[in-house]
Design an enzyme around this catalytic site. Structure first.
Site, PDB file in Angstrom:
ATOM      1  CD  GLU A 164       2.748  -9.769   0.694  1.00 51.38           C
ATOM      2  OE1 GLU A 164       3.292  -9.008   1.505  1.00 51.38           O
ATOM      3  OE2 GLU A 164       2.841  -9.623  -0.532  1.00 51.38           O
ATOM      4  CG  ASN A 205      -2.463 -12.724  -3.229  1.00 52.14           C
ATOM      5  OD1 ASN A 205      -2.380 -13.582  -4.103  1.00 52.14           O
ATOM      6  ND2 ASN A 205      -1.839 -11.549  -3.311  1.00 52.14           N
ATOM      7  CG  HIS A 241       6.322 -11.558  -6.845  1.00 45.55           C
ATOM      8  ND1 HIS A 241       6.088 -10.713  -7.912  1.00 45.55           N
ATOM      9  CD2 HIS A 241       5.353 -11.281  -5.933  1.00 45.55           C
ATOM     10  CE1 HIS A 241       5.028  -9.962  -7.657  1.00 45.55           C
ATOM     11  NE2 HIS A 241       4.564 -10.282  -6.466  1.00 45.55           N
ATOM     12  CD  GLU A 269       0.964  -9.938  -5.920  1.00 47.14           C
ATOM     13  OE1 GLU A 269       2.130  -9.560  -5.732  1.00 47.14           O
ATOM     14  OE2 GLU A 269       0.058  -9.792  -5.078  1.00 47.14           O
ATOM     15  CG  ASP A 271       7.307 -10.456 -10.992  1.00 48.52           C
ATOM     16  OD1 ASP A 271       7.640 -11.333 -10.167  1.00 48.52           O
ATOM     17  OD2 ASP A 271       7.018  -9.287 -10.648  1.00 48.52           O
TER      18      ASP A 271
HETATM   19  O1  G3I Z   1       2.826   7.160  -4.739  1.00 46.64           O
HETATM   20  C1  G3I Z   1       4.159   7.498  -4.395  1.00 46.64           C
HETATM   21  C2  G3I Z   1       4.625   8.690  -5.195  1.00 46.64           C
HETATM   22  O2  G3I Z   1       3.833   9.814  -4.851  1.00 46.64           O
HETATM   23  C3  G3I Z   1       6.094   8.947  -4.903  1.00 46.64           C
HETATM   24  O3  G3I Z   1       6.547   9.960  -5.743  1.00 46.64           O
HETATM   25  C4  G3I Z   1       6.910   7.699  -5.149  1.00 46.64           C
HETATM   26  C5  G3I Z   1       8.367   7.869  -4.784  1.00 46.64           C
HETATM   27  O4  G3I Z   1       8.999   6.633  -4.587  1.00 46.64           O
HETATM   28  O5  G3I Z   1       6.401   6.631  -4.388  1.00 46.64           O
HETATM   29  C6  G3I Z   1       5.062   6.323  -4.692  1.00 46.64           C
HETATM   30  O6  G3I Z   1       4.631   5.239  -3.934  1.00 46.64           O
HETATM   31  C7  G3I Z   1       5.169   3.980  -4.306  1.00 46.64           C
HETATM   32  C8  G3I Z   1       4.015   3.087  -4.681  1.00 46.64           C
HETATM   33  O7  G3I Z   1       4.481   1.780  -4.949  1.00 46.64           O
HETATM   34  C9  G3I Z   1       3.267   3.578  -5.907  1.00 46.64           C
HETATM   35  O8  G3I Z   1       4.107   3.590  -7.022  1.00 46.64           O
HETATM   36  C10 G3I Z   1       5.936   3.406  -3.126  1.00 46.64           C
HETATM   37  O9  G3I Z   1       7.086   4.166  -2.882  1.00 46.64           O
HETATM   38  C11 G3I Z   1       6.310   1.980  -3.418  1.00 46.64           C
HETATM   39  O10 G3I Z   1       6.856   1.393  -2.245  1.00 46.64           O
HETATM   40  C12 G3I Z   1       5.108   1.185  -3.818  1.00 46.64           C
HETATM   41  O11 G3I Z   1       5.527  -0.117  -4.177  1.00 46.64           O
HETATM   42  C13 G3I Z   1       4.510  -1.051  -4.348  1.00 46.64           C
HETATM   43  C14 G3I Z   1       4.715  -2.217  -3.387  1.00 46.64           C
HETATM   44  O12 G3I Z   1       3.720  -3.201  -3.633  1.00 46.64           O
HETATM   45  C15 G3I Z   1       4.637  -1.799  -1.940  1.00 46.64           C
HETATM   46  O13 G3I Z   1       4.956  -2.886  -1.146  1.00 46.64           O
HETATM   47  C16 G3I Z   1       4.571  -1.548  -5.765  1.00 46.64           C
HETATM   48  O14 G3I Z   1       4.237  -0.505  -6.671  1.00 46.64           O
HETATM   49  C17 G3I Z   1       3.585  -2.708  -5.955  1.00 46.64           C
HETATM   50  O15 G3I Z   1       3.775  -3.267  -7.231  1.00 46.64           O
HETATM   51  C18 G3I Z   1       3.859  -3.761  -4.894  1.00 46.64           C
HETATM   52  O16 G3I Z   1       2.965  -4.812  -5.074  1.00 46.64           O
HETATM   53  C19 G3I Z   1       3.091  -5.881  -4.127  1.00 46.64           C
HETATM   54  C20 G3I Z   1       1.711  -6.467  -3.936  1.00 46.64           C
HETATM   55  O17 G3I Z   1       0.819  -5.470  -3.541  1.00 46.64           O
HETATM   56  C21 G3I Z   1       1.740  -7.614  -2.945  1.00 46.64           C
HETATM   57  N1  G3I Z   1       2.706  -8.600  -3.309  1.00 46.64           N
HETATM   58  C22 G3I Z   1       4.050  -8.119  -3.590  1.00 46.64           C
HETATM   59  C23 G3I Z   1       4.016  -7.015  -4.635  1.00 46.64           C
HETATM   60  C24 G3I Z   1       5.411  -6.557  -4.988  1.00 46.64           C
HETATM   61  O18 G3I Z   1       6.046  -5.944  -3.910  1.00 46.64           O
END
Ligand code: G3I
Length: 466
Positions: A164, A205, A241, A269, A271
Site C-alpha cells: 500500500e 501488494n 477488497h 485479499e 472479499d
Molecule cells: O490485537 C489486538 C487485541 O489485543 C485487542 O483486544 C483488539 C481490540 O480491538 O485489537 C487487536 O488488534 C486488532 C488487530 O487487527 C488484530 O485483530 C486491531 O485493533 C485491528 O485494527 C487490526 O485490524 C487488522 C487491519 O489489517 C489493520 O489495518 C485486520 O485484522 C487485518 O485483517 C487487516 O488486514 C489488512 C491487510 O493487512 C492489508 N490490506 C487491507 C487489510 C484489511 O484492512
C-alpha cells in the site's frame, strides 16, 4: 525453523485431483455431498496449477470448527496480522516470531503454502518507528526485512514486501518510509528481501489496483521501471477488497498487462462486501461476482492464485471498519457454505450440477421432450435448481409436464416459469400460461429454490408433452 527446499513448488505442483468431468446428457451424475468426498477448493485450484487460500489470524487457531475448514479446504494460507512489524519487531532490534510461527506451523502440518504478509507497510507499525532519526531509518528497514524474511527463509513462497505505497491518484503515500527515506525505499526493501530469501517470490501488494486506473497505472510504472533497472520483483498482489456488484470490468485486462511485464499476479485479499443483512438476491449477486473474479484470474496464465481475506463472515475485518457492511466471504458465521462458495467451486472446475434426462415418446403429433435438471447452487440447508425442457419432436408443443421424486426429503419453496403441484414425495411442474409452446428443438426453462436437509442427489426426471 527450516523446511525442505522446494517444498512450496512441490505443493503447488500437487497431483491433479480427479474432478468430475463434463456432464453427458442422459447420465446421472452425483452432486457433491459429504458422502461423495467432493474436491476441496485447494484441490481444484491445484488441478489448475494454482492455489486457493485464506488469510488467518492467531485467535482463531484455537477454534476447532474454524480450523477444520482452514486446514481442510485450502492449499495456501496468508498470515493475516502477526508477521506485521508491530508483532515481529515490537522493540527496536528485538524480534518475536511466536505468533506467526504458529500459523506457519499450522500451514506446514496441512501441506499448505504460505504467503508472507507484510514486510514494509505504513500501518500496524510499532510506536518506536516514529522516533528513529531520518538518517537511520533505511538501515532499520533493511535490518527488519533481513531478519523477518531470513527467519522464514524456505517457509514462505511469496512475500508482500511492500504494501500500500500509493494513494488513489497514483502519488506516493506519505508514509514514514516515504518521508524519511524517499522514493528509493521500495527498491531497497525488495533488494533486502531478495538477499534474505532468494527463493521467495517478491510481491508489491495494494488495494484498488484490480481495475485499470490511476493507482494501478502507478504500480504498473513502478514494476516496469524495476524490471528495466534489474530491481528484483516477481509479482503484484491485487488485494481485491471488492463491493457487491462492482467488480471492475477491466480486471482480466489489468491482470494481463502486469503479466505482460514479466511478473506474476496474485489476488491476495479477496472479499466482496454487501450491506447487511444478506438475502437471496445479494447472495446470488455475490456468487456471480466471485465467479467473475476467479474466471479473470484463471484466464491469465501468470495469475498464480487467489486468497480470500479469511473465509467465514464471522471472522472478517469488514464489519468493524465498514459498519453496516459485511457478509463478504464464502462461508457464513456458522461455517456453512454460501452460494459464493459454490460459485468459486464451479469456476475452479468443480461440478455441482446434477443432470438427468428422460425422453418421452408420448406426445401427440410427433411431439416429445427431454428435461435436464441442474443444481446451480447449493448451500447449507438449501439449493437452487434449473430444469430445461427441450422439444425433441417434429412439431411445436402446446404444453409440457415434468416430474421427479423428492426422495431425500427435499422441498421446493419457490418456483418460477412453471406451475408446481406436489403429492407426497412427487413433484410435478406444468408449463406456465406463457411458455407451453416450444418450437421444434426449442427449450423452455423453469427454476426453483428448495430446502434439503442432507444429501441432494440427482433425481430421475420425466418429461411429457401435453
Ligand atoms: O490485537 C489486538 C487485541 O489485543 C485487542 O483486544 C483488539 C481490540 O480491538 O485489537 C487487536 O488488534 C486488532 C488487530 O487487527 C488484530 O485483530 C486491531 O485493533 C485491528 O485494527 C487490526 O485490524 C487488522 C487491519 O489489517 C489493520 O489495518 C485486520 O485484522 C487485518 O485483517 C487487516 O488486514 C489488512 C491487510 O493487512 C492489508 N490490506 C487491507 C487489510 C484489511 O484492512
Amino acid at each position: 525453523m527450516s523446511a525442505p527446499a522446494g517444498r512450496a513448488r512441490r505443493v503447488l505442483a500437487a497431483t491433479a485431483v480427479a474432478v468430475a468431468g463434463t456432464l453427458a446428457v442422459g447420465m446421472a451424475v452425483a452432486a457433491p455431498s459429504s458422502a461423495d468426498a467432493a474436491p476441496t477448493l485447494g484441490q481444484l485450484a491445484a488441478a489448475k496449477g494454482r492455489y486457493f487460500g485464506s488469510a488467518t489470524d492467531n485467535p482463531t487457531l484455537d477454534n476447532a470448527p474454524y480450523t477444520a475448514v482452514l486446514g481442510g479446504e485450502f492449499n495456501q494460507i496468508t498470515v493475516g496480522n502477526t508477521q506485521k512489524w508491530m508483532y515481529t519487531e515490537p522493540s527496536r532490534g528485538q524480534f518475536d516470531y511466536t505468533q506467526a510461527d504458529r500459523i506457519v506451523a499450522f500451514a506446514r502440518a496441512h501441506d499448505q503454502v504460505v504467503r508472507g504478509h507484510t514486510l514494509v507497510w505504513h500501518n500496524q507499525l510499532p510506536g518506536w518507528i516514529d522516533t528513529v532519526p531520518a538518517g537511520e531509518l533505511l538501515g532499520v528497514m533493511r535490518n527488519h526485512v533481513a531478519n523477518v524474511a531470513g527467519h522464514y527463509r524456505g517457509e514462505v513462497v511469496h512475500w508482500d514486501v511492500v504494501n500500500e505505497a500509493f494513494e488513489e491518484d497514483g502519488t506516493r503515500r506519505q508514509s514514514v518510509f516515504q518521508q524519511k527515506i524517499g522514493d528509493g525505499y521500495i527498491a531497497e526493501a525488495f533488494k533486502a528481501a531478495r538477499a534474505a530469501d532468494p527463493n521467495a517470490k517478491l510481491y508489491y501488494n495494494d488495494y484498488n489496483i484490480e481495475g485499470i486506473g490511476a493507482k494501478s497505472d502507478a504500480v504498473y510504472d513502478l514494476v516496469k521501471s524495476f524490471k528495466q533497472q534489474g530491481i528484483p520483483i516477481d509479482g503484484v498482489g491485487m488485494q481485491a477488497h471488492l463491493i457487491l456488484g462492482q467488480v471492475p470490468g477491466t480486471v482480466q485486462r489489468n491482470i494481463q498487462r502486469f503479466a505482460d511485464l514479466g511478473v506474476d499476479v496474485a489476488l491476495t485479499e479477496l472479499d466482496i462486501r454487501m450491506n447487511t443483512p444478506r438475502d437471496a438476491a445479494k447472495d446470488a449477486q455475490q456468487a456471480q461476482d466471485y465467479r467473475t473474479v476467479v474466471n479473470a484470474c484463471l484466464a491469465v496464465t501468470r495469475c498464480v492464485g487467489i486468497t480470500i481475506w479469511d473465509f467465514s463472515d464471522g471472522y472478517s475485518w469488514i464489519p468493524s471498519v465498514f459498519p453496516g457492511e459485511g457478509a463478504a466471504l464464502i462461508y457464513d458465521e456458522n461455517f456453512a457454505k454460501k452460494p459464493s462458495y459454490w460459485a468459486v467451486y464451479e469456476a475452479l472446475g468443480g461440478t455441482t450440477t446434477t443432470t438427468t434426462t428422460t425422453t418421452t415418446t408420448t406426445g401427440d403429433n410427433g411431439t416429445g421432450c427431454t428435461a435436464t435438471y441442474r443444481v446451480v447452487g447449493q448451500w447449507h440447508g438449501g439449493y437452487q435448481a434449473e430444469v430445461t425442457v427441450r422439444n425433441t419432436g417434429t412439431a411445436a408443443t402446446t404444453g409440457w409436464r415434468v416430474g421427479w421424486t423428492l426422495a431425500q426429503g427435499q422441498t421446493v419453496s419457490s418456483l418460477w416459469n412453471g406451475v408446481l403441484t406436489t403429492s407426497g414425495q412427487q413433484a410435478t411442474v406444468r408449463n406456465a400460461t406463457y411458455n407451453g409452446r416450444i418450437a421444434v428443438n426449442g427449450t423452455a426453462a423453469f427454476g426453483f429454490v428448495g430446502a434439503s436437509a442432507g444429501t441432494n442427489p440427482a433425481p430421475v426426471i420425466t418429461c411429457a408433452t401435453t
